[in-house]
Write a protein that holds these residues in place. Structure first.
Motif, short mmCIF file in Angstrom:
data_model
loop_
_atom_site.label_atom_id
_atom_site.label_comp_id
_atom_site.label_asym_id
_atom_site.label_seq_id
_atom_site.Cartn_x
_atom_site.Cartn_y
_atom_site.Cartn_z
N VAL A 76 0.89 -1.28 -0.12
CA VAL A 76 -0.16 -0.13 -0.26
C VAL A 76 0.76 1.52 -0.25
CG1 VAL A 76 -1.39 1.34 1.27
CG2 VAL A 76 -1.88 -0.81 1.22
N ALA A 77 1.83 1.37 0.88
CA ALA A 77 2.69 2.43 1.00
C ALA A 77 3.44 3.00 -0.37
CB ALA A 77 3.67 1.97 1.80
N SER A 78 3.85 1.54 -1.10
CA SER A 78 5.19 1.94 -2.36
C SER A 78 3.98 1.95 -3.53
CB SER A 78 5.59 0.43 -2.41
OG SER A 78 6.27 0.29 -1.59
N PHE A 79 2.90 1.20 -3.66
CA PHE A 79 2.09 1.43 -4.37
C PHE A 79 0.79 3.00 -4.81
CE2 PHE A 79 4.57 -2.60 -5.34
CZ PHE A 79 5.29 -1.94 -5.96
N VAL A 80 0.42 2.27 -3.96
CA VAL A 80 -0.99 3.71 -3.33
C VAL A 80 -0.59 4.77 -3.26
CG1 VAL A 80 -3.33 3.47 -2.56
CG2 VAL A 80 -2.32 1.51 -2.88
N GLY A 81 0.35 4.81 -1.54
CA GLY A 81 0.53 6.26 -0.95
C GLY A 81 0.49 5.84 0.47
N PRO A 82 0.76 6.92 1.35
CA PRO A 82 1.24 7.26 2.12
C PRO A 82 -0.70 7.29 3.45
CG PRO A 82 1.05 9.02 1.96
CD PRO A 82 0.98 8.53 0.65
N TYR A 83 -1.81 6.95 3.05
CA TYR A 83 -2.75 7.31 3.35
C TYR A 83 -3.08 6.29 4.71
CZ TYR A 83 -2.48 11.10 0.74
OH TYR A 83 -2.62 12.11 -0.44
N LEU A 84 -2.74 5.12 4.13
CA LEU A 84 -3.01 3.97 4.35
C LEU A 84 -2.52 2.66 5.43
CD1 LEU A 84 -6.31 3.51 2.30
CD2 LEU A 84 -6.82 4.45 4.31
N PRO A 85 -1.38 2.40 5.09
CA PRO A 85 -0.20 1.81 5.12
C PRO A 85 -0.23 0.86 6.32
CG PRO A 85 0.53 2.98 3.63
CD PRO A 85 -0.37 3.50 3.99
N ILE A 131 -11.67 1.48 1.60
CA ILE A 131 -12.25 1.26 0.03
C ILE A 131 -12.04 3.06 -0.16
CG2 ILE A 131 -14.26 1.19 -1.38
CD1 ILE A 131 -14.22 -1.41 0.12
N VAL A 132 -12.96 3.86 0.54
CA VAL A 132 -12.78 4.91 -0.12
C VAL A 132 -11.37 5.65 -0.22
CG1 VAL A 132 -13.90 7.52 0.69
CG2 VAL A 132 -14.69 5.62 1.09
N VAL A 133 -10.49 5.87 0.17
CA VAL A 133 -9.66 6.47 0.86
C VAL A 133 -8.47 6.67 -0.97
CG1 VAL A 133 -7.26 7.31 1.53
CG2 VAL A 133 -9.39 7.44 3.04
N THR A 134 -8.63 4.72 -1.11
CA THR A 134 -7.70 4.00 -2.22
C THR A 134 -8.40 4.38 -2.80
OG1 THR A 134 -7.69 1.77 -0.86
CG2 THR A 134 -6.96 2.10 -3.13
N LEU A 135 -9.49 4.73 -3.11
CA LEU A 135 -10.58 4.91 -4.59
C LEU A 135 -9.62 5.93 -4.90
CD1 LEU A 135 -13.29 3.03 -4.63
CD2 LEU A 135 -11.10 2.55 -6.11
N TRP A 136 -9.98 7.14 -3.63
CA TRP A 136 -10.21 8.85 -4.17
C TRP A 136 -8.61 8.64 -3.84
CZ3 TRP A 136 -14.07 11.91 -2.37
CH2 TRP A 136 -13.89 13.21 -2.31
N THR A 137 -7.18 8.48 -3.26
CA THR A 137 -6.27 8.99 -3.37
C THR A 137 -4.99 8.47 -4.35
OG1 THR A 137 -5.50 8.07 -1.72
CG2 THR A 137 -6.55 9.59 -1.49
N GLY A 138 -5.21 6.88 -4.91
CA GLY A 138 -4.15 6.53 -5.46
C GLY A 138 -4.15 6.79 -7.20
#
Length: 530
Positions: free
Chosen positions: A240-249, A306-313
């Motif tokens: 998640v940190a590597s491919f999505v972003g820092p919000y949810l790891p 789900i929301v943060v991943t779809l929103w910030t990915g």
């Protein structure tokens, strides 16, 4: 255009001392005089502006504009995220769903104290760090362990040292967001750089927890839970940190760790159970919660993910939208090019995705408008000082960078060459040990770390990552964090005892981090090249 002077005092030693003035002032106010963070950063901002104009000769109008840009970044990129993350937590508490979730975890983590330390302090602590941060893992986990029979001091120590790995992604990624902002590096690149360091670092803390609870016998008898605790957290955190972003790891790392550990505990138990207090399912003084309560509590985290991943990915157009951009440029005498501090106003930033998540979660939990209002009110009461701190400290950092102080500091530090890898984590560790904030430490030293890396020929992503992770390792000895952590135990206003207990471990893990940095620098530097 303002030209940043490298040596405004004409004396290298005095220039370096002058460039360190904002940091020294903050550390004296926070660690020495123990002034509250928002007031210390306000005073620090004023002094930094004076040094920028009187010593570096930066125009006061441009300096003020740079400070304003930083204040906006602190509000919109940091406080907007943390406030709504805290509001989600408060909504879970007010609806009783968090107690249901906690009770379920306690009842499924066995009566073995070593297992409880890893499942609760390591996994549950990461969830608290990821959602709220700012000392909450200590304040919540320590009394829970005390309830389970741990000595107060041992509970605090276990809570503190378990919290080492998750801090960089704490409060929904706030430290990483500010690190990317001040370095000018892409957010996902910074997040993935830190993830590579944290993934190796995270292999160690569960073993330390086993030793703290039961010395070498604990390691000998419960080693499988330490291995699985590390690997399951990394499995949820690193991708998640590597491919999505820092919000949810931290949140994904925590939840995946929970699931894997609890499934493992269905088929494995230590041969000898080290029980400090017997916990009966739904018995004694425990309130009985239904399966629906637990499912609804878990659903809140699922909605958030789900929301943060779809929103910030990386696939989302929302994070690339901007209504207006404010920028203040200067010419760097060190880099021989224009540099700038900037703020792009995007109404669809990550904090807005967390606001939307909170609204959906409130509907799922059937929270009344009154409860939602109470959650917002409670969050503001808890975090108003943090909001002001975000404004002042990022404003200070932007003046520090715009005026050229950061570049003057990097000017001579880069002479260390590859040896800077050894020094790099120390800046983060010392800064956070005295200020108590990973975010503030990244704001102050981020641009310095990235600039020094470029000048010294080091991979540009490695020193900023080591700064952030070095900062998180100082949390167990930071007076501000310790004050928050002991607030729910009998060690209130006795933080010194806890800090002295944690200090040898904090130094030991710092040495481990330096080794990680050296290995990456020599064996895999390409992983940190942008």
């Amino acid at each position: 255009m303002y030209v940043q002077p490298l040596n405004p005092t004409g004396n290298v030693g005095l220039t370096i001392l002058a460039s360190l003035t904002p940091i020294i002032i903050l550390l004296v106010l926070l660690a020495g005089l123990r002034i509250t963070a928002w007031l210390a950063t306000l005073i620090g901002s004023i002094i930094t502006i004076l040094v920028a104009t009187l010593v570096w000769g930066a125009p006061i109008v441009q300096v003020s504009y740079a400070w304003l840009i930083g204040a906006l970044v602190g509000t919109w990129a940091i406080s907007w995220i943390v406030f709504w993350g805290l509001t989600i937590y408060n909504t879970l508490v007010l609806t009783g769903k968090f107690d249901a979730f906690r009770d379920w975890i306690v009842r499924n983590s066995t009566n073995d104290a070593r297992v409880q330390a890893i499942v609760l302090a390591w996994s549950l602590g990461a969830l608290f760090e990821g959602l709220v941060g700012f000392g909450y893992p200590w304040a919540f986990i320590a009394p829970l362990l005390i309830y389970l029979g741990f000595d107060d001091l041992k509970a605090l120590q276990v809570s503190a040292l378990a919290n080492n790995a998750p801090v960089s992604y704490g409060a929904l990624g706030t430290p990483i967001i500010i690190l990317a902002s001040v370095t000018g590096l892409p957010l996902l690149f910074v997040s993935s750089s830190v993830a590579k360091v944290v993934a190796i670092l995270a292999l160690l803390p569960p073993w330390i927890l086993l030793y703290l609870v039961d010395k070498w016998r604990g390691i000998k008898e419960a080693w499988p839970i330490a291995i699985l605790g590390s690997l399951s957290y990394i499995l949820g955190q690193y991708p998640v940190a590597s491919f999505v972003g820092p919000y949810l790891p931290d949140i994904t790392g925590s939840l995946i760790s929970f699931v894997i550990l609890l499934l493992f505990l269905r088929v494995w138990r230590p041969k000898r159970i080290l029980s400090l207090r017997s916990i009966q399912p739904n018995g004694g003084d425990s309130k009985k919660y239904s399966k629906r309560d637990v499912i609804e509590a878990l659903s809140a985290f699922i909605v958030l993910i789900i929301v943060v991943t779809l929103w910030t990915g990386p696939w989302s157009p929302l994070t690339k939208f901007s209504l207006v951009t404010l920028s203040q440029s200067a010419y760097s005498s060190l880099l021989h090019k224009n540099v700038a501090v900037s703020f792009a106003f995007n109404p669809f930033v990550a904090g807005t995705s967390i606001l939307v998540s909170w609204i959906i979660i409130s509907l799922v939990l059937r929270a009344s408008p009154k409860v939602m209002g109470q959650a917002i009110k409670r969050s503001f009461h808890q975090y108003w000082g943090g909001i002001l701190t975000g404004v002042f400290v990022v404003g200070l950092a932007y003046v520090f960078n715009f005026s050229g102080m950061a570049y003057s500091l990097a000017w001579k530090t880069s002479d260390l060459g590859v040896a800077f890898i050894i020094v790099s984590p120390l800046f983060g560790w010392i800064g956070c040990a005295l200020s108590g904030s990973n975010t503030s430490t990244n704001a102050l030293f981020g641009a310095f770390q990235a600039t020094t890396a470029r000048l010294a020929g080091l991979p540009v992503g490695l020193p900023p990552a080591l700064n952030s992770v070095g900062a998180e390792l100082a949390k167990p000895v930071a007076p501000q964090t310790a004050s928050a952590g002991v607030s729910t135990t009998k060690y209130v206003r006795k933080e010194g005892i806890v800090i002295r207990k944690n200090l040898p471990w904090a130094i030991g893990i710092l040495i481990y981090l330096i080794l990680i940095g050296v290995l990456y620098a020599f064996l895999a530097p390409s992983l940190f090249v942008h």
